[in-house]
Design a protein around this motif. Structure first.
Motif, PDB file in Angstrom:
ATOM      1  N   PHE A   1      -1.394   1.423   5.687  1.00  0.00           N
ATOM      2  CA  PHE A   1      -0.042   1.070   5.091  1.00  0.00           C
ATOM      3  C   PHE A   1       1.153   1.642   5.295  1.00  0.00           C
ATOM      4  O   PHE A   1       2.105   1.088   5.262  1.00  0.00           O
ATOM      5  CB  PHE A   1      -0.643   1.317   3.220  1.00  0.00           C
ATOM      6  N   GLU A   2       1.003   2.825   5.369  1.00  0.00           N
ATOM      7  CA  GLU A   2       2.247   3.546   5.651  1.00  0.00           C
ATOM      8  C   GLU A   2       2.782   3.219   7.113  1.00  0.00           C
ATOM      9  O   GLU A   2       4.027   3.093   7.250  1.00  0.00           O
ATOM     10  CB  GLU A   2       2.094   5.299   5.892  1.00  0.00           C
TER      11      GLU A   2
ATOM     12  N   VAL B   1       6.582  -9.317   0.039  1.00  0.00           N
ATOM     13  CA  VAL B   1       5.884  -9.741  -1.211  1.00  0.00           C
ATOM     14  C   VAL B   1       4.260  -9.402  -0.996  1.00  0.00           C
ATOM     15  O   VAL B   1       3.794  -8.990  -1.958  1.00  0.00           O
ATOM     16  CB  VAL B   1       5.975 -11.221  -1.591  1.00  0.00           C
ATOM     17  N   GLN B   2       3.847  -9.948   0.161  1.00  0.00           N
ATOM     18  CA  GLN B   2       2.594 -10.028   0.281  1.00  0.00           C
ATOM     19  C   GLN B   2       1.701  -8.554   0.349  1.00  0.00           C
ATOM     20  O   GLN B   2       0.880  -8.030  -0.073  1.00  0.00           O
ATOM     21  CB  GLN B   2       2.056 -10.751   1.652  1.00  0.00           C
TER      22      GLN B   2
ATOM     23  N   ARG C   1      -0.625  -6.226  -1.935  1.00  0.00           N
ATOM     24  CA  ARG C   1      -1.863  -5.392  -1.343  1.00  0.00           C
ATOM     25  C   ARG C   1      -1.810  -3.936  -1.788  1.00  0.00           C
ATOM     26  O   ARG C   1      -2.983  -3.303  -2.055  1.00  0.00           O
ATOM     27  CB  ARG C   1      -2.004  -5.703   0.126  1.00  0.00           C
ATOM     28  N   THR C   2      -0.625  -3.354  -1.753  1.00  0.00           N
ATOM     29  CA  THR C   2      -0.701  -1.878  -2.231  1.00  0.00           C
ATOM     30  C   THR C   2      -1.000  -1.874  -3.913  1.00  0.00           C
ATOM     31  O   THR C   2      -1.442  -0.907  -4.048  1.00  0.00           O
ATOM     32  CB  THR C   2       0.598  -1.438  -2.054  1.00  0.00           C
ATOM     33  N   ILE C   3      -0.690  -2.655  -4.436  1.00  0.00           N
ATOM     34  CA  ILE C   3      -0.942  -2.867  -5.792  1.00  0.00           C
ATOM     35  C   ILE C   3      -2.169  -2.750  -6.303  1.00  0.00           C
ATOM     36  O   ILE C   3      -2.856  -2.109  -7.041  1.00  0.00           O
ATOM     37  CB  ILE C   3       0.013  -3.956  -6.706  1.00  0.00           C
TER      38      ILE C   3
ATOM     39  N   THR D   1       4.178   6.066  -3.260  1.00  0.00           N
ATOM     40  CA  THR D   1       5.574   6.267  -2.191  1.00  0.00           C
ATOM     41  C   THR D   1       5.644   5.038  -1.427  1.00  0.00           C
ATOM     42  O   THR D   1       6.743   4.568  -0.999  1.00  0.00           O
ATOM     43  CB  THR D   1       5.253   7.503  -1.474  1.00  0.00           C
ATOM     44  N   ILE D   2       4.556   4.522  -0.997  1.00  0.00           N
ATOM     45  CA  ILE D   2       4.711   3.420  -0.085  1.00  0.00           C
ATOM     46  C   ILE D   2       5.371   2.136  -1.045  1.00  0.00           C
ATOM     47  O   ILE D   2       6.031   1.428  -0.386  1.00  0.00           O
ATOM     48  CB  ILE D   2       3.334   3.216   0.353  1.00  0.00           C
TER      49      ILE D   2
END
Length: 324
Positions: A161-162, A185-186, A190-192, A240-241
């Motif tokens: 993700f980073e 947005v996508q 995914r991070t959420i 942070t991401i």
């Protein structure tokens, strides 16, 4: 049920750090004196589901939890046993929701039963450690090691993700607004989703520390605390991401608004310049008597000069007002 099936894996731990795969007939004749038995099943097999439901001699609530199709990370103590629902990541499906794989685990003093939709790399890593003689030495150590490897593999996903948010930030100046906006947005979705599962996993590990099963030793509690701390670091990294992705999205929206305002400004200037000219041409184009230069041969030339003078005067006025 045959052990030749790809849906079943049985491993016998010797409590000295080693383990070996055993066939199903040996599983059926297993006794706790032989070592800790770890059974891992693939939930896609109907034969596996039938064995868990009819022949495993587990409490009813545990059977229902093991066979549930969708289980969020949670823990449940039943007698001297402990049910765990954890989640891992499948590197083969990084961009899909299905990359998160649920694994349900029932832990007794001498037996561990786990069920998952797909085989995880964390399980393969644990089997490899047992084969090399440096694996867990007991039931608690087995469960803690599996949780540790699941968190470790999730760290790989956080790193992915980073890298992805770095790529999106680099492409902020190159991609079209539509493409980059949809990707941001996508990515944020995914991070959420990953953060939600990481938080639930942290709650499960915290609850495990609080359980007082007789087979759960003090050393395992200490290791769980360390795993929980690393999991919290992953959650902080995800936060942070998410903030970086939100800033990139805000910058994209700001840039889009600036482009829109710039285009509207140009259109407004064009309309403002041609409005007086349109007024003059409309005024001189009416079919009534008294129009200046209507009969003069030089009338059209004089009128064009008038329009050019009006246009020059407007442009000079706009520059004086610093609108251009």
């Amino acid at each position: 049920m045959s052990m030749e099936s790809e849906y079943v894996r049985a491993t016998l731990l010797d409590r000295n750090g080693s383990g070996r795969e055993v066939a199903w007939p040996e599983v059926e004749s297993w006794h706790p004196r032989q070592g800790v038995l770890w059974l891992h099943f693939d939930s896609a097999c109907e034969e596996v589901l039938a064995w868990v439901s009819d022949s495993s001699e587990l409490p009813t609530v545990v059977k229902e939890a093991l066979l549930a199709k969708e289980v969020r990370p949670r823990t449940l103590a039943v007698g001297d046993g402990l049910f765990l629902a954890l989640c891992g990541v499948d590197p083969k499906h990084k961009a899909r929701r299905e990359s998160r794989v649920s694994i349900r685990i029932w832990v007794e003093e001498n037996r561990v039963i786990s069920i998952g939709k797909r085989r995880l790399l964390a399980e393969e890593d644990l089997i490899s450690r047992l084969s090399s003689g440096c694996g867990p030495r007991g039931t608690a150590a087995l469960v803690v090691s599996l949780a540790d490897l699941l968190v470790l593999r999730m760290g790989d996903r956080v790193d992915d993700f980073e890298e992805k948010v770095d790529e999106l930030e680099d492409q902020l100046l190159e991609w079209s607004v539509k493409d980059l906006g949809a990707n941001l947005v996508q990515f944020r979705k995914r991070t959420i989703a990953l953060r939600r599962y990481l938080c639930l996993q942290r709650e499960v590990l915290t609850r495990m520390q609080q359980e007082s099963a007789p087979w759960f030793d003090e050393g395992s509690h200490i290791l769980l605390a360390d795993i929980n701390e690393r999991l919290q670091r992953h959650i902080d990294d995800i936060d942070t991401i998410r903030e970086r992705a939100a800033i990139a999205q805000e910058e994209l929206l700001s840039r889009s608004s600036e482009q829109l305002n710039s285009r509207m400004y140009v259109l407004s200037m064009v309309a403002a310049i041609f409005l007086p000219l349109s007024f003059l041409t409309g005024l001189f184009g009416i079919n009534v008597g008294g129009i200046p230069w209507a009969q003069a041969r030089e009338g059209f030339l004089v009128f064009c000069i008038l329009l050019v003078a009006a246009l020059a005067g407007q442009i000079a006025f706009f520059y004086w007002k610093k609108w251009l």
